[in-house]
Design a protein around this motif. Structure first.
Motif, PDB file in Angstrom:
ATOM      1  N   ARG A  86      -7.130   0.403   6.919  1.00  0.00           N
ATOM      2  CA  ARG A  86      -7.522   0.269   8.326  1.00  0.00           C
ATOM      3  C   ARG A  86      -7.877   1.627   8.913  1.00  0.00           C
ATOM      4  NH1 ARG A  86      -5.739  -4.629  10.804  1.00  0.00           N
ATOM      5  NH2 ARG A  86      -4.390  -5.883   9.474  1.00  0.00           N
ATOM      6  N   PHE A 159       0.677  -8.304   7.742  1.00  0.00           N
ATOM      7  CA  PHE A 159       0.744  -8.630   9.172  1.00  0.00           C
ATOM      8  C   PHE A 159       1.168  -7.422  10.013  1.00  0.00           C
ATOM      9  CE2 PHE A 159       3.281 -10.406  12.767  1.00  0.00           C
ATOM     10  CZ  PHE A 159       2.206 -10.908  13.480  1.00  0.00           C
ATOM     11  N   ALA A 162      -1.091  -4.310  11.111  1.00  0.00           N
ATOM     12  CA  ALA A 162      -1.995  -4.387  12.261  1.00  0.00           C
ATOM     13  C   ALA A 162      -1.412  -3.711  13.489  1.00  0.00           C
ATOM     14  CB  ALA A 162      -2.309  -5.844  12.588  1.00  0.00           C
ATOM     15  N   PHE A 163      -0.100  -3.530  13.518  1.00  0.00           N
ATOM     16  CA  PHE A 163       0.562  -3.000  14.709  1.00  0.00           C
ATOM     17  C   PHE A 163       1.023  -1.552  14.533  1.00  0.00           C
ATOM     18  CE2 PHE A 163       1.171  -7.557  14.413  1.00  0.00           C
ATOM     19  CZ  PHE A 163       0.629  -7.980  15.621  1.00  0.00           C
ATOM     20  N   LEU A 244      -1.587 -15.488  10.236  1.00  0.00           N
ATOM     21  CA  LEU A 244      -1.475 -14.581  11.387  1.00  0.00           C
ATOM     22  C   LEU A 244      -2.079 -13.219  11.050  1.00  0.00           C
ATOM     23  CD1 LEU A 244       2.179 -15.396  12.552  1.00  0.00           C
ATOM     24  CD2 LEU A 244       0.047 -16.078  13.659  1.00  0.00           C
ATOM     25  N   GLY A 245      -1.890 -12.773   9.800  1.00  0.00           N
ATOM     26  CA  GLY A 245      -2.479 -11.502   9.380  1.00  0.00           C
ATOM     27  C   GLY A 245      -3.990 -11.529   9.460  1.00  0.00           C
ATOM     28  N   THR A 248      -5.220 -11.023  12.988  1.00  0.00           N
ATOM     29  CA  THR A 248      -5.112  -9.678  13.573  1.00  0.00           C
ATOM     30  C   THR A 248      -6.222  -8.747  13.121  1.00  0.00           C
ATOM     31  OG1 THR A 248      -3.747  -8.830  11.751  1.00  0.00           O
ATOM     32  CG2 THR A 248      -2.594  -9.872  13.599  1.00  0.00           C
ATOM     33  N   ARG A 251      -8.746  -7.513  15.789  1.00  0.00           N
ATOM     34  CA  ARG A 251      -8.225  -6.674  16.849  1.00  0.00           C
ATOM     35  C   ARG A 251      -8.333  -5.192  16.528  1.00  0.00           C
ATOM     36  NH1 ARG A 251      -3.332  -4.717  18.804  1.00  0.00           N
ATOM     37  NH2 ARG A 251      -2.277  -5.098  16.847  1.00  0.00           N
ATOM     38  N   ARG A 252      -8.160  -4.825  15.221  1.00  0.00           N
ATOM     39  CA  ARG A 252      -8.204  -3.421  14.851  1.00  0.00           C
ATOM     40  C   ARG A 252      -9.564  -2.961  14.339  1.00  0.00           C
ATOM     41  NH1 ARG A 252      -3.488  -0.668  14.106  1.00  0.00           N
ATOM     42  NH2 ARG A 252      -4.979   1.024  13.843  1.00  0.00           N
TER      43      ARG A 252
END
Length: 254
Positions: A86, A159, A162-163, A244-245, A248, A251-252
């Protein structure tokens, strides 16, 4: 900006190509491969000789840890490896190609799942056939649960990446995501002996069912209904977190 509009979310060819790319990257990182394959083996060996005078304790804790080690190691490696993709812009470039988000997530899960098979084979084989772990059920069922746990760890790692904004932050997610499950999964005290509040929390944590599944194999010759339930919950949680992963990714990278 991703230009994946109109791209089918999942294609076997693209998924396999993604998995092959991830495996090639891993092959160029022998230290990570060693971490994945050897650390669980070393830890289970140490545990065997820590409880050298108490084989019953090793049987009980060893079976549980066969489900926990793959989850933790795959969580760590996957979260950091994905975060590198990422932050380096590789993920954004990949999503600019005709590559669905489902392909990317499934490719990562497939690649790390293949590593998880080797990891689980080594740890389970060593425990049962070299260290004398006494299992009433089939060792192949232990391997199945270990593999599902590794896939769950992979899904959680994908997952949480992403955060996180850095590898340091990705590692910091471990106390938040893994440690509570480790304390409440029944490794240190049976879950039915916990305070009602803690028991209720443990009932919704997937690692609890990973340990329960291992204990079912440890104590029962045949496949029990509880074992099927435990395996289904762990597999369902892995699939849910993978979904869910995938959600996300935009978003990034957008």
């Amino acid at each position: 900006m991703s230009t994946t509009t109109g791209t089918p979310p999942l294609s076997p060819a693209r998924t396999l190509a993604t998995a092959a790319r991830v495996l090639r990257q891993l092959a160029h990182d022998p230290r990570t491969v060693a971490l994945l394959l050897l650390i669980p083996v070393v830890m289970i060996t140490l545990l065997r000789y820590v409880f050298d005078g108490s084989p019953g304790t090793f049987d009980s804790i060893g079976a549980s840890l066969l489900g926990i080690f793959p989850l933790i190691t795959m969580f760590l490696v996957t979260s950091i490896a994905t975060l590198r993709e990422r932050t380096s812009g590789t993920l954004e470039r990949l999503l600019a190609m005709p590559l669905g988000k489902g392909d990317l997530i499934a490719g990562y899960a497939l690649a790390f799942g293949a590593v998880a098979v080797l990891q689980s084979l080594l740890a389970t084989g060593l425990s049962v056939w070299a260290l004398g772990l006494d299992v009433t059920g089939s060792p192949w069922l232990l391997l199945l649960v270990a593999l599902l746990d590794a896939l769950l760890g992979t899904a959680l790692g994908l997952f949480v990446s992403a955060f996180a904004a850095s590898e340091f932050q990705a590692v910091q997610f471990m106390p938040a995501v893994i440690f509570p499950q480790l304390l409440l999964c029944g490794l240190f005290i049976a879950r039915d002996q916990m305070a009602p509040v803690l028991k209720a929390v443990s009932d919704v944590l997937p690692m609890s069912y990973a340990v329960d599944g291992m204990n079912e194999v440890l104590h029962h010759t045949d496949i029990t209904g509880d074992f099927v339930r435990d395996v289904a919950i762990v597999a369902g949680c892995a699939l849910l977190v993978l979904t869910l992963g995938a959600a996300t990714l935009r978003r990034r990278t957008g």
